[in-house]
Design an enzyme around this catalytic site. Structure first.
Site, short mmCIF file in Angstrom:
data_model
loop_
_atom_site.label_atom_id
_atom_site.label_comp_id
_atom_site.label_asym_id
_atom_site.label_seq_id
_atom_site.Cartn_x
_atom_site.Cartn_y
_atom_site.Cartn_z
N GLU A 140 35.55 27.60 34.81
CA GLU A 140 34.31 27.98 35.48
C GLU A 140 33.04 27.87 34.62
O GLU A 140 32.29 28.85 34.49
CB GLU A 140 34.44 29.38 36.06
CG GLU A 140 35.52 29.46 37.13
CD GLU A 140 35.58 30.79 37.84
OE1 GLU A 140 35.00 31.77 37.35
OE2 GLU A 140 36.23 30.85 38.89
N GLU A 165 41.59 27.60 41.88
CA GLU A 165 41.50 29.01 42.23
C GLU A 165 40.91 29.14 43.63
O GLU A 165 39.92 28.49 43.96
CB GLU A 165 40.61 29.79 41.25
CG GLU A 165 41.17 29.95 39.87
CD GLU A 165 40.27 30.82 38.99
OE1 GLU A 165 39.44 31.59 39.55
OE2 GLU A 165 40.38 30.75 37.76
#
Length: 554
Positions: free
Chosen positions: A203, A347
């Site tokens: 991320e 995710e």
């Protein structure tokens, strides 16, 4: 206005038992060269267009789960603090039985250091982990998962255990140290194809506002902020050490120069300028990641529901949820649809407390596709202690959230068989063979007659048993179709001596006295000719835990 997620996944669980004290130096581990099972392909994986394929060229679809903890100050998998029967092997068995064929393992460099200590391990539940370092525990998980035909993706989740950062490096954890950590892991698992690759950094995202952003950008050309260029440097360094690995590259959050749009300048902002952290790959088509080894690149996106962040503009669209495929097409789906590269949605998850999230998750699963040819994914998460999503299992690390599984389950490609070239778990080195989860006192397996055309058979096996008043046990039941496909199944047996089921997954249970009937769920009733599915359960016993005679009808 372009918004990004401000989410931080926090651990809300937290029973801590005795700590396993370990000093784990980065040492070479010798594995015999094996290959994963048919469920996840044979040998190492590579890419072909938008597909992931195995060493024979067969298409492989990774349908996995995140099991986090090694990125935290516990330095090892969460849930190792759970009580019996939720041992580390039981949890892996359970993942496989539910149909997850891959585990994404978040870690931080802190967990790789000599002297790193794995904590919050219940030594009564997991006596075989006493005194092991975080890396030695990871070795055991890799070996056991490989023996079940599962694959492992390693994820550099945080620079340090202190938390997530916008950039892939910090003053305390340089890019050079990240490369060194990756090369160490690439070398450690160089001869074990259970570990298929590196998710280089979790991320990367914007920080601050434009034009003075200080976070990660894509294609901006600034080597201190351009994640695309960093992914090339890090990925090529990994491939120098292990050219067989896949390189998973996540997106950023916002277009631009590393910042979020300025909402105060009275200039209208593009509502599609920002996505979730790691989710924006909209510029990867124009500025692709260039690796020195062909057919190793997999792009990875993240996507979440309202329980994580409720102000994404697409959640407010009057056409929700039918507008979502266009959103995903824009940010990352085009890479797959245009045959540019495979996409793994690394995710995605939700508590599903908001009814809109059920619509979001249902739409996302359908968008990614099913069978062999859909996009790959790893659901967030196995862990119940993810603060804004919860997990597939509850706080006991056993009870399944059936609402989630009813949506995700139909899209899973279960692992099958063992991890070695002859079908057995030969990737396990003799020095680290995990003890069998089936103790010598466990009763033998029981099978119904071989299936005929249009029929089915069932095999009942006690995989774990422990004494007590009452005692406990865990069972795996495999259902196999005959020479033609079936669309439903029913398995029956009768207990003879004080056995009772306490928790069952992947099936619908009914009982009448000691008589037990289990029927399929909506997602696992159809079995192809000679194919299999499975369900499992835990139970209690008094007297003797005798194996019943089972029957199967289709």
């Amino acid at each position: 206005m372009g918004l990004r997620s401000s989410r931080t996944r926090t651990a809300i669980g937290g029973a801590a038992a005795l700590a396993a004290v370990a000093a784990g130096a980065l040492i070479a581990v010798a594995f015999s060269a094996g290959s994963a099972s048919a469920g996840t392909g044979t040998g190492y994986l590579h890419t072909s267009g938008n597909k992931i394929v195995d060493s024979t060229g067969a298409t492989v679809r990774l349908t996995g789960i995140n099991w986090f903890g090694m990125e935290t100050d516990n330095h090892t998998f969460h849930g190792l603090w759970a009580g019996k029967p939720a041992s580390w092997t039981q949890q892996l068995d359970h993942m496989a039985q539910l149909g997850f064929n891959t585990i994404r393992v978040p870690y931080t460099g802190d967990s790789l250091r000599a002297g790193a200590t794995a904590t919050s391990i219940n030594t009564d539940t997991n006596p075989d982990l006493i005194g092991l370092s975080p890396l030695q525990i990871l070795d055991k998980v890799v070996n056991y998962a490989g023996g079940k035909g599962m694959r492992i993706i390693l994820d550099r989740h945080r620079p340090t255990a202190a938390g997530q950062t916008a950039l892939w490096y910090t003053a305390a954890a340089s890019e050079a140290s990240e490369i060194a950590d990756w090369q160490s892991l690439a070398s450690r698992y160089a001869n074990n194809p259970t570990v298929i690759g590196a998710d280089l950094f979790n991320e990367p995202h914007a920080d601050g506002t434009e034009p003075n952003g200080t976070g990660s950008c894509w294609g901006c050309g600034d080597t201190t902020k351009d994640w695309r260029l960093a992914a090339e440097r890090i990925g090529n360094a990994v491939l120098q050490t292990n050219p067989n690995w896949l390189i998973f590259v996540e997106g950023v959050s916002c277009d631009g120069n590393g910042g979020s749009p300025n909402v105060y300048d009275n200039v209208p902002d593009d509502p599609m300028a920002c996505d979730w952290w790691g989710g924006n790959l909209s510029k990867a088509g124009t500025y692709p990641v260039r690796l020195n080894v062909a057919n190793r690149l997999v792009y990875s996106a993240h996507d979440y529901g309202i329980s994580v962040y409720d102000r994404q503009p697409w959640f407010k669209d009057s056409n929700f949820p039918n507008n979502l495929p266009d959103v995903w097409d824009h940010f990352w789906g085009y890479l797959y649809k245009q045959n540019i590269a495979p996409v793994l949605v690394g995710e995605f998850g939700s508590t599903l407390q908001n009814p809109l999230d059920t619509q979001w998750l249902t739409k996302l699963m359908a968008y990614m596709g099913s069978g062999t040819n859909g996009m790959s994914f790893t659901y967030w998460s196995w862990n119940p202690d993810s603060g804004d999503t919860g997990g597939i299992v509850g706080d006991d690390w056993i009870t399944v959230n059936q609402t989630k599984m009813n949506i995700v389950g139909p899209y899973l490609n279960p692992p099958a068989g063992g991890g070695g070239p002859t079908g057995g778990p030969t990737s396990r080195p003799p020095s680290s063979q995990p003890p069998s989860s089936r103790p010598p006192s466990s009763p033998p397996a029981s099978s119904s007659p071989p299936p005929a055309n249009g029929a089915c058979s069932a095999t009942y096996e006690v995989t774990s048993q422990w004494p007590g008043s009452p005692g406990g046990f865990q069972v795996a039941v495999t259902v196999k179709a005959g020479t033609s496909a079936i669309s439903k199944w029913t398995v029956k047996w009768t207990y003879a001596n004080g056995q009772a089921i306490t928790q069952l997954w992947n099936g619908t249970l009914t009982t009448s006295g000691s008589a037990v009937t289990v029927t399929n769920m909506a997602y696992n009733g159809t079995i192809p000719a000679n194919g299999t599915t499975s369900f499992g359960f835990t139970g209690t016993w008094t007297g003797t835990n005798a194996t019943p005679t089972v029957s199967c009808t289709a």
